[in-house]
Design a protein around this motif. Structure first.
Motif, short mmCIF file in Angstrom:
data_model
loop_
_atom_site.label_atom_id
_atom_site.label_comp_id
_atom_site.label_asym_id
_atom_site.label_seq_id
_atom_site.Cartn_x
_atom_site.Cartn_y
_atom_site.Cartn_z
N LYS A 571 28.90 44.55 16.56
CA LYS A 571 29.09 43.35 15.91
C LYS A 571 28.75 41.91 16.82
O LYS A 571 28.40 41.04 16.31
CB LYS A 571 30.73 43.01 15.41
N ALA A 572 29.28 42.08 17.99
CA ALA A 572 29.00 40.97 19.02
C ALA A 572 27.51 40.95 19.55
O ALA A 572 27.26 39.91 19.77
CB ALA A 572 29.80 41.19 20.21
N ALA A 573 26.75 42.11 19.48
CA ALA A 573 25.50 42.20 20.16
C ALA A 573 24.57 41.02 19.53
O ALA A 573 23.67 40.46 20.53
CB ALA A 573 24.91 43.38 20.04
N PRO A 574 24.27 40.75 18.40
CA PRO A 574 23.37 39.78 17.90
C PRO A 574 23.63 38.37 18.54
O PRO A 574 22.72 37.49 18.35
CB PRO A 574 23.34 39.76 16.37
N PHE A 575 24.86 38.17 19.13
CA PHE A 575 25.02 36.59 19.73
C PHE A 575 24.69 36.62 20.91
O PHE A 575 24.85 35.71 21.60
CB PHE A 575 26.44 36.50 19.45
#
Length: 738
Positions: A571-575
């Protein structure tokens, strides 16, 4: 190594005749808050909520909660437990792990706290596994009757409560406090041989005599390679030492089982470890330039960069195209100075020795964004906890300069425990007696070409009970600047006293305040937000000026902890982006301990390869948490693979995405700036398995070169699929290119 036991559901009833202990997961109840009445066996807790002690209380309905909470359970302790035991004098109560401090009451009587340590429940952090032993004739025990076990917890920040898997009640056993001491390093011999000395040790006043069985097994084939049994005798202060050598091992991990059987009692102790194997090739004697391809500094602020290069010394350094204001020390490779004018400056590094020369294109970016690649460094917490001091930091800095800086490692970060008890009369924060000269320490770190970090909290106190920055943000930022600090870890901790139930704006506020203060000083300080992933911090961490932000609670050196954190970062990876990175917490490789007593990490060697591979794919800060004065051959080999580190330091700054997920394996894929991809094939099972990808799959289509990154060699592939046989909890890390 901490052993994890599967919990068995238990009602408040008698054991069957063959049972040796009481194991439980259900029956616990939890209430947050604090009252002395909650220790009493007569207190009515029927209105309390049932809780699953496999999880922290944040996961059990109390998100973002710090402070006091109580757990209670009702359980019958049958006298048959004592009657069937070999030793009948003491009862042992195991309570998983406590986060952070505890007091334990049995039927209203205090039987233990802090795991045997002393202190104030609201000060310090006594996080860790808990086991309490009391005399079998202690009147607090109600044999064959219902007992009430009440546990008072104080959580200083992050995850809180009691949680884990080892919850049980049993009689103290003759094998309690006996273990096979495997802390010695493996020695590497010719033809991939390994040797080691292990010890049978105890703190019990009991004379042990029996047999020690030694067995080496290949987990891939289940073949027993070596097996031997020896007579063994030991007691307190007189260990039994066993030395062995295993010859001609393949480049993979094997399982060693140690089994001691006590002749008198018939009791058996079994302990397991795995063998290390080195994948990273040794550096060439010829020059090679490592590290990231870009480095950012704000205009007018001090510049410090060490060109990371390997090769036989002495090395000579050269840099063409340095912007005005910077200078290079040709003998050390350290670049210093300041640059006033914004811009991207292409530079060519050259490193030479008597065997040759090597060049590398590099970009210095003078602008508003720093930390363009994730931080590579060391943090004191996972090794030393609150026992960190000036000497340990200097030793760590020297070890990094001597053994790791040539591969790009650069930060030496002091975590909690450096602050004095009181501020100066003018409000200025000062260090305690463990750090007599913080400016001098920083100067020493900088003289090695390294950068120095420090720790604080937006609350009135840190997690360890030391001074935080509440209402002194400007002063503290200026002090850090005066000391020469380059990195700030800012940990939520006691800010919950200021805002117990923060909304999204409340979560952002303290980090915005310190960001404003840091902007006022003439120094670049990497800003690490530590608030455990609350409020999906990855969605707004960059907005409040964070260079990285914790996405999770604290990591432990177990497969359960590391894998549950690492494999849930999608969930955090795209940021993730240059200057702003997700932080799934520090590394748990090497010797760790969170205090003065250290132990080999609980991760197997395969799991450590997974740990570094996954964190690198995620573009995470890589902050070593071990004793830097004791970098054994495996840990050093693990941390000096320049191709693996290049994946973490890739200038595109993207986090990997979870491409394939099954019950037994996962595949993660990361886009790289050069157009290639880094791919991790992770085996989540306890057995070897083959993991495959079709070459016509979009992630592989049109790519023709497959490189084993750990072994730094190309893989010859035929057929329509790319396949790899992967060890249990292990990884195959590949880079594909056209």
């Amino acid at each position: 190594m901490r052993k994890l036991l599967v919990l068995i559901v238990l009602a408040a009833c008698f054991l069957n005749a063959s049972a040796q202990n009481i194991s439980l997961t259900t029956g616990w109840k939890l209430a947050v808050g604090d009252s002395t009445q909650w220790a009493s066996p007569t207190f009515n807790d029927q209105h309390w909520a049932a809780v699953n002690v496999a999880h922290s209380w944040e996961q059990e309905g109390h998100p973002n909660y710090n402070g006091f909470g109580w757990y209670r359970i009702h359980v019958v302790i049958p006298s048959s437990l004592k009657e069937k035991a070999f030793l009948k004098d003491s009862l042992r109560i195991n309570l998983g792990s406590v986060d952070d401090n505890d007091e334990v009451y049995l039927n209203g009587k205090l039987i233990g706290k802090f795991g045997g340590k002393t202190g104030d429940i609201m000060k310090g952090a006594f996080y860790g596994p808990r086991s309490y032993t009391i005399a079998a004739n202690n009147p607090a025990i109600l044999w064959d009757k219902e007992n009430v076990l009440a546990v008072r917890i104080y959580d200083t920040g992050g995850d809180g409560g009691i949680y884990g898997t080892n919850f049980s009640i049993a009689m103290a056993d003759v094998m309690d406090h006996v273990n096979v001491d495997t802390e010695a390093d493996f020695n590497y011999g010719e033809r991939n041989s390994l040797s080691k000395a292990v010890k049978l040790v105890t703190t019990n006043h009991y004379d042990y005599k029996g047999k020690l069985a030694f067995k080496v097994t290949d987990p891939e084939t289940n073949t027993v390679l070596y097996e031997k049994t020896n007579d063994a005798a030991f007691t307190i202060g007189k260990p039994f030492t066993y030395t062995f050598e295993i010859a001609r091992l393949a480049r993979k991990s094997y399982t060693i089982n140690y089994t001691f059987t006590d002749e008198k009692s018939g009791k058996v102790l079994t302990q397991t470890e795995t063998t290390p194997y080195l994948l990273t090739p040794y550096p060439s004697a010829k020059p090679k330039i490592n590290g990231a391809e870009v480095f950012g500094v704000r205009p007018g602020n001090p510049f410090l960069y060490l060109i990371p290069a390997t090769g036989r010394k002495p090395l000579t350094y050269k840099a063409e195209g340095l912007p005005e204001g910077l200078k290079l020390d040709a003998s050390t490779g350290i670049i210093t100075g300041t640059v006033a004018q914004k811009g991207s400056y292409p530079v060519t590094f050259t490193v030479s020795n008597r065997l040759g020369r090597k060049t590398k294109e590099f970009t210095i970016v003078i602008g508003d964004n720093i930390g363009l690649t994730p931080a590579l460094g060391w943090n004191s917490w996972n090794a030393w906890g609150l026992s960190v001091d000036d000497k340990k930091v200097r030793t760590s800095a020297k070890a990094m300069a001597d053994r790791l800086s040539a591969h790009g490692w650069a930060y030496i970060n002091i975590d909690d425990g450096w602050e004095a008890e009181q501020r100066q009369p003018d409000g200025k924060i000062v260090a305690n007696s463990k750090f007599p000269d913080m400016k001098g320490l920083s100067d020493y770190v900088h003289s090695l070409g390294l950068r120095m970090g420090i720790y604080s909290s937006p609350g009135p106190r840190t997690c360890g009970g030391f001074l935080g920055s509440w209402q002194h943000e400007d002063q503290d930022a200026q002090t850090y600047g005066d000391w020469g600090i380059d990195y700030l870890k800012y940990d939520w901790c006691a800010y919950s006293e200021i805002d117990p139930k923060p909304d999204l704006a409340g979560l952002k506020k303290p980090y915005q305040v310190m960001r404003t203060s840091l902007n006022k000083i003439n120094r670049d300080i990497m800003y690490s937000l530590c608030q455990y992933g609350w409020g999906n911090v990855w969605e707004w961490g960059a907005e409040v000026g964070g260079n990285s932000w914790r996405t999770t609670g604290d990591i432990q050196d177990t497969w359960r902890s590391m894998s549950s954190i690492g494999f849930n970062q999608d969930k955090a990876a795209p940021f993730s982006q240059p200057g702003h990175f997700n932080d799934p917490d520090m590394l748990v490789v090497g010797k760790v301990g969170w205090g003065p007593s250290l132990h080999n990490t609980g991760l197997t060697y395969d799991e450590q390869y997974t740990h570094i591979s996954l964190w690198s794919l995620l573009s995470s800060p890589l902050l070593i948490g071990c004793d830097m004065s004791h970098l054994d051959s495996f840990t050093l080999n693990l941390l000096t693979n320049d191709e693996v580190l290049a994946i973490d330091q890739d200038a595109l700054g993207k986090g990997a995405n979870k491409y394939v997920k099954s019950d037994n394996y996962q595949i993660w894929v990361k886009d790289l700036k050069d157009g290639g991809k880094a791919i991790g094939l992770f085996n989540l099972s306890d057995k070897y398995q083959t993991i495959s990808l079709n070459k016509n799959d979009p992630v592989l289509k049109d790519y023709t070169k497959f490189r084993d990154v750990w072994q730094q060699k190309y893989i010859v592939t035929t057929g329509k699929t790319f396949s790899a046989k992967v060890a249990p909890h292990g990884v195959m890390l590949v880079k594909v290119s056209k």
